[in-house]
Scaffold this motif. Structure first.
Motif, PDB file in Angstrom:
ATOM      1  N   GLY A   1       0.803  -1.214   0.000  1.00  0.00           N
ATOM      2  CA  GLY A   1       0.000   0.000   0.000  1.00  0.00           C
ATOM      3  C   GLY A   1       0.836   1.264   0.000  1.00  0.00           C
ATOM      4  O   GLY A   1       0.554   2.213  -0.735  1.00  0.00           O
ATOM      5  N   LEU A   2       1.883   1.282   0.816  1.00  0.00           N
ATOM      6  CA  LEU A   2       2.757   2.461   0.850  1.00  0.00           C
ATOM      7  C   LEU A   2       3.480   2.637  -0.476  1.00  0.00           C
ATOM      8  O   LEU A   2       3.702   3.764  -0.919  1.00  0.00           O
ATOM      9  N   THR A   3       3.827   1.537  -1.134  1.00  0.00           N
ATOM     10  CA  THR A   3       4.435   1.618  -2.463  1.00  0.00           C
ATOM     11  C   THR A   3       3.460   2.279  -3.435  1.00  0.00           C
ATOM     12  O   THR A   3       3.850   3.120  -4.247  1.00  0.00           O
ATOM     13  N   GLY A   4       2.190   1.916  -3.333  1.00  0.00           N
ATOM     14  CA  GLY A   4       1.176   2.522  -4.198  1.00  0.00           C
ATOM     15  C   GLY A   4       0.992   4.002  -3.950  1.00  0.00           C
ATOM     16  O   GLY A   4       0.784   4.780  -4.872  1.00  0.00           O
ATOM     17  N   VAL A   5       1.088   4.417  -2.697  1.00  0.00           N
ATOM     18  CA  VAL A   5       0.894   5.827  -2.351  1.00  0.00           C
ATOM     19  C   VAL A   5       2.141   6.648  -2.667  1.00  0.00           C
ATOM     20  O   VAL A   5       2.067   7.727  -3.252  1.00  0.00           O
ATOM     21  N   LEU A   6       3.313   6.124  -2.277  1.00  0.00           N
ATOM     22  CA  LEU A   6       4.551   6.892  -2.382  1.00  0.00           C
ATOM     23  C   LEU A   6       5.223   6.793  -3.745  1.00  0.00           C
ATOM     24  O   LEU A   6       5.995   7.666  -4.129  1.00  0.00           O
ATOM     25  N   GLY A   7       4.994   5.672  -4.428  1.00  0.00           N
ATOM     26  CA  GLY A   7       5.645   5.473  -5.719  1.00  0.00           C
ATOM     27  C   GLY A   7       6.988   4.775  -5.606  1.00  0.00           C
ATOM     28  O   GLY A   7       7.702   4.641  -6.585  1.00  0.00           O
ATOM     29  N   TYR A   8       7.358   4.331  -4.426  1.00  0.00           N
ATOM     30  CA  TYR A   8       8.584   3.555  -4.222  1.00  0.00           C
ATOM     31  C   TYR A   8       8.381   2.654  -3.022  1.00  0.00           C
ATOM     32  O   TYR A   8       7.534   2.917  -2.164  1.00  0.00           O
ATOM     33  N   GLU A   9       9.144   1.568  -2.951  1.00  0.00           N
ATOM     34  CA  GLU A   9       9.008   0.627  -1.845  1.00  0.00           C
ATOM     35  C   GLU A   9       9.730   1.154  -0.613  1.00  0.00           C
ATOM     36  O   GLU A   9      10.874   1.593  -0.688  1.00  0.00           O
ATOM     37  N   THR A  10       9.043   1.122   0.509  1.00  0.00           N
ATOM     38  CA  THR A  10       9.668   1.557   1.755  1.00  0.00           C
ATOM     39  C   THR A  10      10.758   0.571   2.147  1.00  0.00           C
ATOM     40  O   THR A  10      10.667  -0.617   1.862  1.00  0.00           O
ATOM     41  N   SER A  11      11.781   1.068   2.774  1.00  0.00           N
ATOM     42  CA  SER A  11      12.889   0.205   3.188  1.00  0.00           C
ATOM     43  C   SER A  11      12.467  -0.666   4.360  1.00  0.00           C
ATOM     44  O   SER A  11      11.512  -0.359   5.076  1.00  0.00           O
ATOM     45  N   SER A  12      13.194  -1.756   4.577  1.00  0.00           N
ATOM     46  CA  SER A  12      12.892  -2.619   5.719  1.00  0.00           C
ATOM     47  C   SER A  12      13.116  -1.860   7.026  1.00  0.00           C
ATOM     48  O   SER A  12      12.409  -2.078   8.012  1.00  0.00           O
ATOM     49  N   GLY A  13      14.084  -0.953   7.045  1.00  0.00           N
ATOM     50  CA  GLY A  13      14.325  -0.131   8.241  1.00  0.00           C
ATOM     51  C   GLY A  13      13.137   0.756   8.552  1.00  0.00           C
ATOM     52  O   GLY A  13      12.721   0.872   9.706  1.00  0.00           O
ATOM     53  N   ASP A  14      12.566   1.392   7.499  1.00  0.00           N
ATOM     54  CA  ASP A  14      11.378   2.224   7.706  1.00  0.00           C
ATOM     55  C   ASP A  14      10.217   1.382   8.216  1.00  0.00           C
ATOM     56  O   ASP A  14       9.501   1.781   9.123  1.00  0.00           O
ATOM     57  N   LEU A  15      10.033   0.189   7.620  1.00  0.00           N
ATOM     58  CA  LEU A  15       8.948  -0.689   8.049  1.00  0.00           C
ATOM     59  C   LEU A  15       9.138  -1.115   9.506  1.00  0.00           C
ATOM     60  O   LEU A  15       8.191  -1.113  10.288  1.00  0.00           O
ATOM     61  N   ASN A  16      10.370  -1.445   9.881  1.00  0.00           N
ATOM     62  CA  ASN A  16      10.629  -1.824  11.277  1.00  0.00           C
ATOM     63  C   ASN A  16      10.315  -0.676  12.236  1.00  0.00           C
ATOM     64  O   ASN A  16       9.736  -0.885  13.303  1.00  0.00           O
ATOM     65  N   ARG A  17      10.695   0.551  11.855  1.00  0.00           N
ATOM     66  CA  ARG A  17      10.387   1.709  12.697  1.00  0.00           C
ATOM     67  C   ARG A  17       8.875   1.905  12.812  1.00  0.00           C
ATOM     68  O   ARG A  17       8.358   2.201  13.889  1.00  0.00           O
ATOM     69  N   ILE A  18       8.167   1.742  11.693  1.00  0.00           N
ATOM     70  CA  ILE A  18       6.708   1.879  11.710  1.00  0.00           C
ATOM     71  C   ILE A  18       6.102   0.825  12.634  1.00  0.00           C
ATOM     72  O   ILE A  18       5.245   1.123  13.460  1.00  0.00           O
ATOM     73  N   CYS A  19       6.548  -0.418  12.495  1.00  0.00           N
ATOM     74  CA  CYS A  19       6.022  -1.516  13.323  1.00  0.00           C
ATOM     75  C   CYS A  19       6.325  -1.291  14.792  1.00  0.00           C
ATOM     76  O   CYS A  19       5.447  -1.466  15.649  1.00  0.00           O
ATOM     77  N   ASN A  20       7.539  -0.887  15.108  1.00  0.00           N
ATOM     78  CA  ASN A  20       7.904  -0.645  16.507  1.00  0.00           C
ATOM     79  C   ASN A  20       7.124   0.523  17.093  1.00  0.00           C
ATOM     80  O   ASN A  20       6.662   0.464  18.224  1.00  0.00           O
ATOM     81  N   PHE A  21       7.001   1.592  16.317  1.00  0.00           N
ATOM     82  CA  PHE A  21       6.288   2.776  16.790  1.00  0.00           C
ATOM     83  C   PHE A  21       4.828   2.449  17.095  1.00  0.00           C
ATOM     84  O   PHE A  21       4.248   2.938  18.052  1.00  0.00           O
ATOM     85  N   ASN A  22       4.229   1.608  16.260  1.00  0.00           N
ATOM     86  CA  ASN A  22       2.811   1.269  16.420  1.00  0.00           C
ATOM     87  C   ASN A  22       2.596   0.028  17.280  1.00  0.00           C
ATOM     88  O   ASN A  22       1.468  -0.399  17.459  1.00  0.00           O
ATOM     89  N   ASP A  23       3.703  -0.542  17.789  1.00  0.00           N
ATOM     90  CA  ASP A  23       3.639  -1.716  18.659  1.00  0.00           C
ATOM     91  C   ASP A  23       2.885  -2.873  17.997  1.00  0.00           C
ATOM     92  O   ASP A  23       2.010  -3.495  18.584  1.00  0.00           O
ATOM     93  N   TRP A  24       3.241  -3.144  16.712  1.00  0.00           N
ATOM     94  CA  TRP A  24       2.598  -4.218  15.964  1.00  0.00           C
ATOM     95  C   TRP A  24       3.315  -5.524  16.249  1.00  0.00           C
ATOM     96  O   TRP A  24       4.488  -5.669  15.981  1.00  0.00           O
ATOM     97  N   ARG A  25       2.567  -6.499  16.759  1.00  0.00           N
ATOM     98  CA  ARG A  25       3.156  -7.799  17.062  1.00  0.00           C
ATOM     99  C   ARG A  25       2.545  -8.914  16.230  1.00  0.00           C
ATOM    100  O   ARG A  25       3.183  -9.891  15.927  1.00  0.00           O
ATOM    101  N   ASP A  26       1.263  -8.763  15.878  1.00  0.00           N
ATOM    102  CA  ASP A  26       0.625  -9.825  15.099  1.00  0.00           C
ATOM    103  C   ASP A  26       0.653  -9.473  13.618  1.00  0.00           C
ATOM    104  O   ASP A  26       1.180  -8.438  13.218  1.00  0.00           O
ATOM    105  N   ASP A  27       0.081 -10.354  12.796  1.00  0.00           N
ATOM    106  CA  ASP A  27       0.179 -10.163  11.361  1.00  0.00           C
ATOM    107  C   ASP A  27      -0.802  -9.121  10.826  1.00  0.00           C
ATOM    108  O   ASP A  27      -0.453  -8.324   9.976  1.00  0.00           O
TER     109      ASP A  27
END
Length: 153
Positions: free
Chosen positions: A40-66
């Motif tokens: 989805g972020l690739t569709g909005v931004l026009g480029y794939e987010t890095s794994s580092g950005d995704l990890n920061r997003i997941c940690n910030f939002n406290d995402w543990r499940d799928d």
């Protein structure tokens, strides 16, 4: 991001969310997986987010499940990344405009010429002091990262 731009981009973000998650349930009930967030972020931004950005997003939002991301969260994240991308593009454009010799760094001469174009009445001393503040590592040239750090403060 101005209110007008937010109003224009919100329907696009919602449309991308629907395309990625699929039709069916009410948007408030639907949730994206981490892989769908990347798509989805690739569709909005026009480029794939890095794994580092995704990890920061997941940690910030406290995402543990799928199934981690509802529409409201996806919209907030997409808008934050759009603001960051836009400001980084602005810095990149400024850097390339000042790097007159196109060497991948801004020399003191290039900096002087660029400042003279926009502020012809500044003294040489003020321009030298400004260059010294931007040239954080004191190597006599300004890298993209140095300019970015100064422009973000």
């Amino acid at each position: 991001m101005s209110t007008d731009i937010k109003a224009e981009i919100t329907p696009w973000i919602h449309q991308v969310f629907e395309l990625v998650v699929g039709q069916g349930e009410e948007p408030q009930v639907k949730r994206m997986t981490k892989d769908q967030v990347v798509l989805g972020l690739t569709g909005v931004l026009g480029y794939e987010t890095s794994s580092g950005d995704l990890n920061r997003i997941c940690n910030f939002n406290d995402w543990r499940d799928d199934h981690v991301c509802d529409l409201e969260t996806f919209e907030r994240i997409a808008k934050q990344l759009l603001i960051f991308t836009t400001s980084q593009d602005f810095v990149r454009q400024a850097f390339h405009a000042i790097d007159l010799s196109k060497k991948g760094f801004i020399s003191q001469t290039d900096f002087y010429k660029a400042v003279r174009k926009v502020a012809p009445n500044l003294s040489d001393y003020v321009i030298e002091q400004a260059f010294a503040q931007v040239d954080r590592d004191r190597d006599g040239r300004v890298s993209f990262r140095e300019l970015e750090m100064v422009m973000r403060t």
